[in-house]
Design a protein around this motif. Structure first.
Motif, mmCIF file in Angstrom:
data_model
loop_
_atom_site.group_PDB
_atom_site.id
_atom_site.type_symbol
_atom_site.label_atom_id
_atom_site.label_comp_id
_atom_site.label_asym_id
_atom_site.label_seq_id
_atom_site.Cartn_x
_atom_site.Cartn_y
_atom_site.Cartn_z
ATOM 1 N N GLU A 1 0.809 -1.227 0.000
ATOM 2 C CA GLU A 1 0.000 0.000 0.000
ATOM 3 C C GLU A 1 0.838 1.270 0.000
ATOM 4 N N LEU A 2 1.915 1.243 -0.778
ATOM 5 C CA LEU A 2 2.613 2.506 -1.012
ATOM 6 C C LEU A 2 1.700 3.351 -1.895
ATOM 7 N N PHE A 3 1.888 4.670 -1.862
ATOM 8 C CA PHE A 3 1.047 5.529 -2.686
ATOM 9 C C PHE A 3 1.686 5.627 -4.069
ATOM 10 N N PRO A 4 1.052 5.053 -5.088
ATOM 11 C CA PRO A 4 1.721 4.861 -6.381
ATOM 12 C C PRO A 4 2.106 6.149 -7.099
ATOM 13 N N HIS A 5 1.389 7.262 -6.799
ATOM 14 C CA HIS A 5 1.685 8.493 -7.536
ATOM 15 C C HIS A 5 2.792 9.309 -6.881
ATOM 16 N N LEU B 1 5.151 12.259 3.318
ATOM 17 C CA LEU B 1 3.770 12.777 3.329
ATOM 18 C C LEU B 1 3.194 12.917 4.731
ATOM 19 N N ALA B 2 3.133 11.800 5.466
ATOM 20 C CA ALA B 2 2.482 11.846 6.784
ATOM 21 C C ALA B 2 3.336 12.609 7.801
ATOM 22 N N LYS C 1 2.263 16.196 6.879
ATOM 23 C CA LYS C 1 0.840 16.544 7.015
ATOM 24 C C LYS C 1 0.270 16.175 8.388
ATOM 25 N N TYR D 1 9.454 5.562 -8.430
ATOM 26 C CA TYR D 1 8.057 5.362 -8.038
ATOM 27 C C TYR D 1 7.870 3.916 -7.588
ATOM 28 N N ALA E 1 5.945 1.505 -8.342
ATOM 29 C CA ALA E 1 5.779 0.461 -9.352
ATOM 30 C C ALA E 1 7.102 0.057 -9.996
ATOM 31 N N GLU E 2 8.147 0.844 -9.766
ATOM 32 C CA GLU E 2 9.442 0.514 -10.357
ATOM 33 C C GLU E 2 10.284 -0.374 -9.440
ATOM 34 N N ARG F 1 8.400 3.753 5.856
ATOM 35 C CA ARG F 1 7.372 4.794 5.924
ATOM 36 C C ARG F 1 6.714 4.813 7.306
ATOM 37 N N ALA F 2 6.457 3.607 7.829
ATOM 38 C CA ALA F 2 5.841 3.528 9.157
ATOM 39 C C ALA F 2 6.825 4.013 10.226
#
Lengths: 243, 243
Positions: B88-92, B101-102, B105, B134, B136-137, B150-151
């Motif tokens: 569940e990485l953010f693909p964009h 991000l978190a 924000k 990204y 997907a790569e 990320r966590a």
């Protein structure tokens, strides 16, 4: 067929005394573009809000979204424009109704808002479908990181959903442009209106509507090209169509 | 740190997914949750950070009641890291942006601060060279390591892992487990839903075995692997350890 072709008609002065017939059509073209752009902005704003409502788990939110969409997409656009233009001012209290009738450029504003709201229902359905097509884990991941629902939509769900629905969104943009022609019925002299006026003054019906057709085609080629460019520049490396 | 007491959860009126679940995870403890599919282990772990609501019982996380309507859930969730089966990485977003991000924000860190932290953690999971790519790569194993980073970027007080290696090709499992083992050795409080019994026997302090929504066995690692008391746990172990 006994028809007198005259392609020079475009360069002959029109009966209003202001320029040629071509100038008439160009004025209509500009009005069509203005109406379509404003309608598209309205469609995107309201479509986004309603699309989000439809995707929320809250019952109330999805009922509001459902009601909105069914109201705007189940009535012919023509009827909707008549409603806003002729019926609404009568339904409102006298003062408000009079004020509405006296707004300058009323056909323009009515057409832009009417077409915009009509199209927003379609944008909403597509956006909701786009959001629903994302893996459920995306929302979970955003939530687990502590993002609020609003932040989750803003930074995680919407950027992906809009990318996914870009192709059908292009079609809706094209429909918005074409649908502005219905506004001729409430007195907006846009491209179709000007073509009809030219035909009535000059009797060169085929030339007038050939020119209008070419102009519509030109706008839509610009829209398609622009959207394709946007789509490509937003494509994500390695992701589905982004290769 | 995590106290789960008498949690009951139903889907719909009749289907009970969690039955009177009671257990706890102490600070610095590593607890592995295992059991056949459909046993409710993923549901249980998602209840801990309130990704899934439950109807009865309570869960207390670092002194804060999770199922209290007054609890500021986004704030609480931000303090617990979660890693999902499908990454569940953010693909964009680029890898480094996924990490920032978190932090920005939710925690309100400055961009530079977030980038520095992100860089450090990417280095730690061995993926610094991929910062600007990204998701997907990257391979599955790499994506999962990014998800862990990320966590961790949120400086969590505990980490929840929901089958972190189940969606991975066999040769990528160990690179993810290595990161998790390191974390465990550093004293991170961890609750891990997994079938990786090798990981459990290496770093877990306790093993919880669930079946049909119930916690059937909650034992120290040595007891669980040495002599599981329940027949169901024995059967499960013999099945997954037979190959």
């Amino acid at each position: 067929m006994n028809y007198n072709w005259n392609w020079h008609i475009f360069f002959e002065p029109n009966p209003t005394g202001a320029g040629t017939y071509l100038d008439m059509l160009v004025a209509g073209l500009l009005l069509t573009i203005q109406t379509a752009l404003l309608a598209w902005v309205i469609a995107l704003i309201f479509g986004t809000i309603i699309g989000i409502l439809r995707s929320l788990p809250s019952r109330t939110a999805s009922w509001i979204g459902f009601g909105y969409v069914e109201f705007f997409r189940n009535m012919p656009l023509l009827v909707q424009l008549f409603l806003w233009f002729f019926v609404l001012p009568e339904l409102l209290p006298r003062g408000a109704g009079l004020w509405l009738k006296q707004i300058p450029n009323a056909p323009f504003w009515t057409a832009a808002i009417g077409v915009g709201l009509f199209m927003s229902a379609r944008v909403a359905v597509q956006l909701a479908a786009g959001i629903a097509s994302l893996p459920r884990g995306q929302k979970n991941a955003a939530t687990a990181l502590g993002l609020t629902t609003a932040q989750g939509y803003r930074y995680v769900l919407l950027p992906m959903a809009f990318r996914i629905i870009m192709p059908p969104l292009t079609s809706e943009f094209l429909n918005t442009v074409k649908n502005t022609s219905v506004a001729i019925t409430i007195g907006l002299i846009e491209l179709t209106g000007q073509a009809r006026a030219m035909q009535e003054f000059s009797f060169q019906v085929f030339e007038a509507f050939t020119a209008a057709t070419v102009m519509y085609l030109a706008i839509n080629i610009v829209v398609v090209t622009g959207m394709r460019f946007l789509e490509r520049s937003l494509a994500i490396p390695g992701y589905i169509t982004g290769k | 740190m995590i106290e789960i007491s008498h949690v009951n959860k139903w889907y719909g009126p009749s289907f009970q997914v969690l039955k009177d679940c009671t257990t706890s995870v102490a600070k610095g403890e590593v607890v592995v949750v295992c059991g056949p599919s459909g046993s409710g282990k993923s549901t249980l772990i998602k209840c801990v950070n309130a990704l899934e609501p439950f109807q009865e019982g309570q869960i207390i996380l670092d002194g804060i009641k999770v199922n209290d309507p007054k609890t500021d859930l986004p704030k609480l969730r931000a303090r617990v890291g979660m890693v999902f089966q499908h990454f569940e990485l953010f693909p964009h977003l680029r890898i480094i942006e996924n990490l920032c991000l978190a932090q920005e924000k939710v925690l309100g860190r400055s961009h530079d601060e977030a980038m520095a932290k992100g860089d450090k953690l990417l280095d730690r999971v061995g993926l610094k060279a991929h910062a600007t790519k990204y998701p997907a790569e990257l391979s599955g194993g790499q994506q999962q390591r990014v998800a862990i980073a990320r966590a961790l970027a949120m400086d969590p007080i505990a980490m929840l892992f929901d089958e972190p290696t189940s969606a991975l090709d066999p040769e990528m499992i160990s690179e993810v487990l290595d990161v998790m083992v390191d974390l465990a050795h550093e004293g991170m409080t961890m609750m891990v839903v997994t079938h990786e019994m090798g990981f459990a026997s290496k770093v877990a302090h306790r093993v919880i075995f669930m079946d049909k929504g119930e916690i059937v066995e909650d034992a120290l690692k040595t007891d669980f692997f040495g002599s599981p008391r329940s027949e169901r746990a024995q059967k499960f172990l013999s099945k997954i350890l037979s190959h």
